[in-house]
Design an enzyme around this catalytic site. Structure first.
Site, PDB file in Angstrom:
ATOM      1  N   ARG A 152       0.849  -1.187   0.000  1.00 34.69           N
ATOM      2  CA  ARG A 152       0.000   0.000   0.000  1.00 34.69           C
ATOM      3  C   ARG A 152       0.883   1.235   0.000  1.00 34.69           C
ATOM      4  O   ARG A 152       1.991   1.224   0.529  1.00 34.69           O
ATOM      5  CB  ARG A 152      -0.878   0.026   1.254  1.00 34.69           C
ATOM      6  CG  ARG A 152      -2.036  -0.945   1.221  1.00 34.69           C
ATOM      7  CD  ARG A 152      -2.987  -0.705   2.388  1.00 34.69           C
ATOM      8  NE  ARG A 152      -2.409  -1.050   3.668  1.00 34.69           N
ATOM      9  CZ  ARG A 152      -1.973  -0.191   4.564  1.00 34.69           C
ATOM     10  NH1 ARG A 152      -2.044   1.112   4.336  1.00 34.69           N
ATOM     11  NH2 ARG A 152      -1.463  -0.582   5.705  1.00 34.69           N
ATOM     12  N   TYR A 183      -1.078  -3.822  -7.012  1.00 32.81           N
ATOM     13  CA  TYR A 183      -0.927  -4.494  -5.719  1.00 32.81           C
ATOM     14  C   TYR A 183      -2.254  -4.519  -4.954  1.00 32.81           C
ATOM     15  O   TYR A 183      -2.941  -3.486  -4.861  1.00 32.81           O
ATOM     16  CB  TYR A 183       0.161  -3.806  -4.858  1.00 32.81           C
ATOM     17  CG  TYR A 183       0.094  -4.299  -3.446  1.00 32.81           C
ATOM     18  CD1 TYR A 183       0.589  -5.568  -3.130  1.00 32.81           C
ATOM     19  CD2 TYR A 183      -0.553  -3.576  -2.449  1.00 32.81           C
ATOM     20  CE1 TYR A 183       0.463  -6.070  -1.848  1.00 32.81           C
ATOM     21  CE2 TYR A 183      -0.687  -4.076  -1.167  1.00 32.81           C
ATOM     22  CZ  TYR A 183      -0.172  -5.322  -0.877  1.00 32.81           C
ATOM     23  OH  TYR A 183      -0.321  -5.834   0.387  1.00 32.81           O
ATOM     24  N   LYS A 237      -9.592  -2.067   1.654  1.00 28.86           N
ATOM     25  CA  LYS A 237      -9.270  -0.881   2.461  1.00 28.86           C
ATOM     26  C   LYS A 237     -10.018   0.358   1.954  1.00 28.86           C
ATOM     27  O   LYS A 237     -10.483   1.172   2.747  1.00 28.86           O
ATOM     28  CB  LYS A 237      -7.768  -0.619   2.428  1.00 28.86           C
ATOM     29  CG  LYS A 237      -6.926  -1.785   2.915  1.00 28.86           C
ATOM     30  CD  LYS A 237      -7.193  -2.120   4.347  1.00 28.86           C
ATOM     31  CE  LYS A 237      -6.195  -3.137   4.872  1.00 28.86           C
ATOM     32  NZ  LYS A 237      -6.476  -3.514   6.264  1.00 28.86           N
ATOM     33  N   HIS A 287     -11.190  -1.411  11.601  1.00 30.79           N
ATOM     34  CA  HIS A 287     -10.070  -2.270  11.199  1.00 30.79           C
ATOM     35  C   HIS A 287      -9.896  -3.343  12.282  1.00 30.79           C
ATOM     36  O   HIS A 287      -8.942  -3.316  13.048  1.00 30.79           O
ATOM     37  CB  HIS A 287      -8.818  -1.395  11.069  1.00 30.79           C
ATOM     38  CG  HIS A 287      -7.656  -2.041  10.412  1.00 30.79           C
ATOM     39  ND1 HIS A 287      -6.372  -1.564  10.534  1.00 30.79           N
ATOM     40  CD2 HIS A 287      -7.562  -3.150   9.616  1.00 30.79           C
ATOM     41  CE1 HIS A 287      -5.534  -2.327   9.840  1.00 30.79           C
ATOM     42  NE2 HIS A 287      -6.228  -3.299   9.291  1.00 30.79           N
ATOM     43  N   SER A 296      -0.622  -2.956  11.945  1.00 33.78           N
ATOM     44  CA  SER A 296       0.020  -4.071  11.248  1.00 33.78           C
ATOM     45  C   SER A 296       1.197  -4.594  12.078  1.00 33.78           C
ATOM     46  O   SER A 296       1.731  -3.898  12.942  1.00 33.78           O
ATOM     47  CB  SER A 296       0.490  -3.629   9.869  1.00 33.78           C
ATOM     48  OG  SER A 296       1.472  -2.640  10.018  1.00 33.78           O
ATOM     49  N   CYS A 340       1.200  -6.949  14.348  1.00 32.93           N
ATOM     50  CA  CYS A 340       0.907  -7.242  15.742  1.00 32.93           C
ATOM     51  C   CYS A 340       0.185  -8.583  15.896  1.00 32.93           C
ATOM     52  O   CYS A 340      -0.359  -8.889  16.950  1.00 32.93           O
ATOM     53  CB  CYS A 340       0.067  -6.139  16.360  1.00 32.93           C
ATOM     54  SG  CYS A 340       0.968  -4.598  16.584  1.00 32.93           S
ATOM     55  N   ASP A 361      -9.765  -8.973   9.476  1.00 33.16           N
ATOM     56  CA  ASP A 361      -9.242  -7.638   9.159  1.00 33.16           C
ATOM     57  C   ASP A 361     -10.253  -6.507   9.349  1.00 33.16           C
ATOM     58  O   ASP A 361      -9.873  -5.435   9.783  1.00 33.16           O
ATOM     59  CB  ASP A 361      -8.728  -7.633   7.707  1.00 33.16           C
ATOM     60  CG  ASP A 361      -7.826  -6.446   7.393  1.00 33.16           C
ATOM     61  OD1 ASP A 361      -7.046  -6.041   8.279  1.00 33.16           O
ATOM     62  OD2 ASP A 361      -7.891  -5.930   6.262  1.00 33.16           O
ATOM     63  N   ARG A 413       1.755 -12.189  -0.281  1.00 33.87           N
ATOM     64  CA  ARG A 413       0.407 -12.429   0.250  1.00 33.87           C
ATOM     65  C   ARG A 413      -0.219 -13.722  -0.257  1.00 33.87           C
ATOM     66  O   ARG A 413       0.134 -14.217  -1.331  1.00 33.87           O
ATOM     67  CB  ARG A 413      -0.509 -11.275  -0.192  1.00 33.87           C
ATOM     68  CG  ARG A 413      -0.100  -9.915   0.323  1.00 33.87           C
ATOM     69  CD  ARG A 413      -0.560  -9.716   1.725  1.00 33.87           C
ATOM     70  NE  ARG A 413      -0.113  -8.464   2.309  1.00 33.87           N
ATOM     71  CZ  ARG A 413      -0.791  -7.806   3.247  1.00 33.87           C
ATOM     72  NH1 ARG A 413      -1.940  -8.269   3.686  1.00 33.87           N
ATOM     73  NH2 ARG A 413      -0.305  -6.700   3.773  1.00 33.87           N
TER      74      ARG A 413
END
Ligand code: OXD
Ligand code: MN
Length: 589
Positions: free
Chosen positions: A69, A198, A207, A227, A249, A251, A278, A372
């Site tokens: 991103r 991407y 998102k 989120h 992110s 975590c 997510d 991914r």
């Protein structure tokens, strides 16, 4: 496929602008998707993997300059600059449209335009919403098929007259980094994305819609787009309680969403179910409680580090019908590999950049660190039976978390909803040495929404406060966790992964009024003996006491950091937030 004049009119406009050679509407049928897979393999856009070992799986490599991103090229274009707030990039919508219109003009000449109607959330649910994405990328089509409920069913959900759909225009154009734009027009229900291929930039349902546009819709329509992962914990009596949790992110969000209960709970008959990993859309139900759906239909997960130990459920999910992006290609058996999958990297392989690669001898990585998997949620061994439920699931607890070496304790509970909003607003994560070289740099990431909030962050806190007022005593309880406290040598103290369930169990016990707490300057904490450590090696009640320690000096520094952070919101910071900060400062005296 539809009579809806709003959809037809808008698609006609995009055709006139982009001038594709051909237009294909996606109906969602297997024949149509199979044909597109065949074409993508023919051009080399996708590689079909070993049908026996990975049935229905494909590999794709993005351009080397296009692997993540791009926050610095992501814009929220509202008429008034102040409505986008101090954290978002902003440009005047007319100016942005004029600039991008030139880039879209004729961009699909010689290409096919795919029209993808899709539904975020279960078909038929009042919580779901429709989007239409037009794109010149088959990769996008095939990913959207996994990540959303796509095709005819989405147009049926929308109906013949509704105008409530998000218009998403994507072209990979020349994948030119300098002209890459990810633009949200929340006031127009529109997203324009150009020069990227991407996932996070081009799967516009995720998102761009489900967080940036939806957060704005949620504010105006009285619901929340967050989120957050959603998981259910089923007790031995068969009752399930649901938790929604927000983490920045890196975590361990996907791991928490799919956690494997530790033996002590497993043997009693506890089970954990994944609703989402997510994003959560949440509305107040007829019973006054907060109900959540996962608007997505698949997982767009980070591959490296995913293995049989860290997340066996995620790994199992990727064994069928999955698209892998930017991982290493094992040529010996036509499968894939990434760092941290196992200790046996392939020798005869191609790396994510498309170069010959020997995993035993090469110093380069085989997979991009942000490589991914796009995997269907229905493959997940622990997918919740409520995953497709039109009502969603009732949320008992909201959990915020970050990566903090010292400051934040293992867990604490907010005193009430307003204090919980404060706790979410001060969320932060420390960067790790591996990522930046500078250890302990704090990035404030309120509710983990910093890159995803589609309007002014101060108004967003205000919306949270309003939701709390409407929920009253039916509001979920709000907690904060930190799995990442370290000892003096920098080692993690808490084992994390499945053992995080031990903390969730205290959280649920609090929600049911079955556990005690002690008051601290920052909120309520468990008594050390109330965190179940049975079967945990090397952890004693004293360890837990240490993990729960609140260092007042560190928290005074924290309060000063929060004060600085809050300044940028000016008079759009709700008074209640400023008040909560004052209370914290007073408690620390
Ligand atoms: C994601 C992210 O990809 O948060 O989910 O960046
Ligand atoms: Mn995310």
């Amino acid at each position: 496929m539809t009579k809806n004049p709003n959809v037809l009119g808008w698609v006609d406009e995009t055709i006139a602008l982009c001038k594709p050679d051909k237009v294909v509407w996606l109906d969602g049928s297997q024949e149509q998707l199979d044909e597109l897979r065949r074409q993508a393999c023919e051009t080399g856009e996708m590689i079909k993997l070993n049908e026996e070992k990975l049935p229905g799986c494909y590999l794709h490599r993005t351009a080397v300059n296009d692997v993540a991103r791009v926050e610095h090229r992501t814009f929220i274009c509202t008429k008034k600059k102040e409505d986008a707030g101090p954290i978002n990039n902003w440009m005047d919508p007319d100016e942005m449209k004029a600039k991008l219109t030139k880039m879209y003009d004729g961009v699909m000449k010689g290409r096919t335009m795919y029209v993808i109607p899709y539904c975020m959330g279960p078909i038929g649910s009042k919580l779901s919403k429709v989007g239409v994405e037009v794109t010149d990328s088959i990769y996008v089509v095939l990913n959207m098929d996994i990540m959303t409920r796509m095709g005819k069913q989405a147009l049926e959900h929308l109906g013949d007259t509704s105008n409530d759909f998000v218009r998403g225009l994507h072209s990979k154009a020349d994948v030119d980094e300098e002209n890459r734009y990810i633009v949200q027009f929340p006031e127009d229900n529109a997203i324009w994305s150009i020069n990227s291929g991407y996932g996070g930039n081009v799967l516009l349902g995720k998102k761009c819609f489900a967080l940036r546009i939806a957060s704005y819709q949620g504010k105006n329509e009285g619901w929340m787009a967050e989120h957050m992962l959603i998981l259910g914990i089923e007790n031995p009596q068969g009752e399930t309680k649901y938790v929604a949790a927000a983490f920045p992110s890196a975590c361990g969000k996907t791991n928490l969403a799919m956690l494997i209960p530790p033996e002590v709970y497993k043997k009693q008959g506890y089970k954990v179910w994944t609703v989402g990993d997510d994003i959560a859309w949440m509305r107040i139900g007829e019973d006054g409680r907060l109900w959540a759906i996962n608007p997505e239909a698949g997982f767009f997960g980070v591959a490296p580090g995913t293995n049989d130990k860290s997340n066996p459920n995620a790994l199992a999910t990727t064994k069928r019908g999955t698209i892998f992006t930017n991982v290493a290609h094992n040529l010996d058996d036509n499968t894939i590999w990434w760092e941290g999958l196992d200790k046996n990297p392939p020798e005869n392989a191609v790396d994510w950049k498309g170069n010959p690669w020997n995993g035993k001898t090469s110093a380069e990585k085989g997979a991009n660190p942000n490589s991914r998997f796009t995997a269907p949620a229905k493959n997940c061994p622990c997918i919740s039976d409520k995953f497709n439920d039109v009502n969603g699931v009732p949320i008992s607890a909201i959990v915020f978390g970050g990566r903090r070496a010292k400051t934040a304790p293992l867990v604490y509970q907010s005193r009430d909803w307003a204090h919980g909003v404060f706790v979410g607003s001060i969320m932060a994560s420390e960067t790790t040495a591996a990522a930046t070289g500078a250890v302990g740099v704090v990035r404030r990431d309120p509710m983990a929404m910093r890159p995803f909030c589609g309007y002014h962050m101060g108004d967003y806190f205000g919306h949270w406060l309003e939701m709390g007022e409407r929920l009253g005593d039916k509001a979920p309880k709000i907690f904060n966790v930190n799995w990442f406290r370290t000892d003096d040598e920098g080692h993690f103290i808490w084992p994390g992964f499945g053992d995080n369930m031990r903390v969730l169990m205290w959280i649920l016990a609090r929600c049911e009024g079955k556990a005690d707490a002690v008051e601290t300057p920052i909120g309520y904490e468990p008594k050390p003996e109330d965190i179940n450590i049975e079967g945990l090696e090397g952890i004693t009640a004293d360890t837990v006491r240490g993990l729960l320690d609140v260092d007042k000096d560190l928290w005074r520094e924290e309060a000063a950091g929060i004060e600085d952070f809050y300044k940028q919101f000016g008079d759009r910071l709700p008074k209640e937030m400023a008040h909560q900060l004052e209370v914290l400062k007073k408690n620390l005296q």
